[in-house]
Each structure stands twice: as C-alpha cells, then as structure tokens.
Scaffold this active site. Sequence first.
Site, short mmCIF file in Angstrom:
data_model
loop_
_atom_site.label_atom_id
_atom_site.label_comp_id
_atom_site.label_asym_id
_atom_site.label_seq_id
_atom_site.Cartn_x
_atom_site.Cartn_y
_atom_site.Cartn_z
CB ALA A 64 -0.92 -0.01 1.21
N GLY A 109 -0.01 -5.19 0.63
CA GLY A 109 -1.18 -5.18 -0.25
C GLY A 109 -0.95 -5.93 -1.55
CD GLU A 112 -3.23 -7.35 2.68
OE1 GLU A 112 -3.79 -7.49 3.77
OE2 GLU A 112 -2.84 -6.24 2.25
CD GLU A 132 0.88 -5.88 5.85
OE1 GLU A 132 0.33 -5.81 4.75
OE2 GLU A 132 1.54 -6.88 6.22
#
Length: 259
Positions: A64, A109, A112, A132
Amino acid sequence: MDKVLLEKDGNIAVITINNPKALNALSTEVLQDLEAAVNDVKNDDDIYAVIVTGAGNKSFVAGADIAEMKDKTVEEAAEYGRFGNKVFREIETMNKPVIAAVNGFALGGGNELAMACDIRLAADTAVFGQPEVGLGITPGFGGTQRLARLVPTGIAKEILYTARNIKAPKALEIGLVNALYPAEELLDAAKKMAKGIAKNAPKAVAASKAAINKGLDGTMDEGINVEVEEFSNCFATEDQKYGMDCFLNKVKDKQFKNK
C-alpha cells in the site's frame, strides 16, 4: 484509468497495475482504477479469463502507499481498509477466473492482491511478504484471513509475526503460488493458461469457482449442497448440451457460446 492498464485479447483480459515509480504501490487512486478495470471485465460477456500483473520488471505490487496512510485517523484507516477489501473481494468473487502473474515484489497489499486471485503464477525472482507489523499495523486488505486459508496456519502466523519476506521457491514450497517461471516467460505462461481456461464452458468455470468459494466458508455437507446446486444449474445452459454433444460425437474443436 491512469494507474491501471486494461488490455483485451480475444476472450482474455490483462489488468496491469501501472504505478512503476512507486513500485506499483496501492494508493487510493490505484485502487479506484483497479476497481474500474475489474468492473469492466466483470461485465464483459466476451471475457472468459483475467490476468492481473504489475508494470515493469521489479514489482507486482510493493504494498500500500505508506506516505498516504501515515497520517490517517482510525476512522480514515477503517474507510481505506474497507475500500481495499471491497475491491479485492470483487476480484475474488468475480464470475471469471483471475490469474495473478507476480512479476516481482508482492509485499503487503501486493501479496493480498495476489491472494485474492484464483491462481498465482510467479517469476522465479519474485518476493512475497506481509511486513505490516514492522510498521506498527496489521494487514488491512485481507492478509490475515486469506494467508491462513492458503498455507498452513503456523506458516501464515510465522510470515505475519516475523514480517520477513520469502522468496519465490519458498512461496512455491508452502503452496502460496502454483508455479514459477523465468521472469521473461511469466506473462506468456499466464496468457497460455488463461487461453486454456477460456476454451472451456465459461458458465461451468464460473460455477466451479462459486462452488469452491462458497464451500470453503462452510462444512463439507454444506459444500456438497452448493456443488449439487451449481452442477444442476449447468443443465439449464446451452453450453452443457453442446459440450456433451461434442463429447459423444468426438468433436475436439469446441466453441462454447457462454450461454
């Protein structure tokens, strides 16, 4: 769509995250463009299979956008997480198979996003991870949920708790990816698989995807009931009649109509 490219080739589509200066990081703008591309292919009855990849040769999606996230409030972070999860669930539940062609870093991300796809093919130089907790947060786009469903729970916890990256061979070993290819061959391999899928009855492929996804959320008995429903519904399609006629008449070059 400035940050996401959409290319259609016959019955397959290639969605490319196109933010290479930021290693294809998932800013809100990128997620908005990705959602637009996903909605386009989802509503295109002539597209039977989809590939998601990243621009350039370094990164699939490096994560992200940390700069964008840094100063969010709790409420803003929740909104951001909900939006990212909404887009990824649209990919996961789309009535078409989606192949991730992971051409480089798939971190946070990015991992993911890959996990929201049905099948993951990777360059043998790809790197995966959920970093994270090293940033003071948890995964926010489904990482804690999908990773523990794709690999053994203990392995998922190790990846999440240590925040250590894993290289492509390890990702293959634990079942996070389906196959590895030299980087220069990856996209062609993904297209070959997508075209092979697209030769089959699209509604039957979609029904198989729905049966798997719904079945994983319940017991075996509930899953069997879902399968019987999807199986029987196929008998209302033209493609079922056509496919079985082709089998009985030894027709090999089938052309399903998605009807």
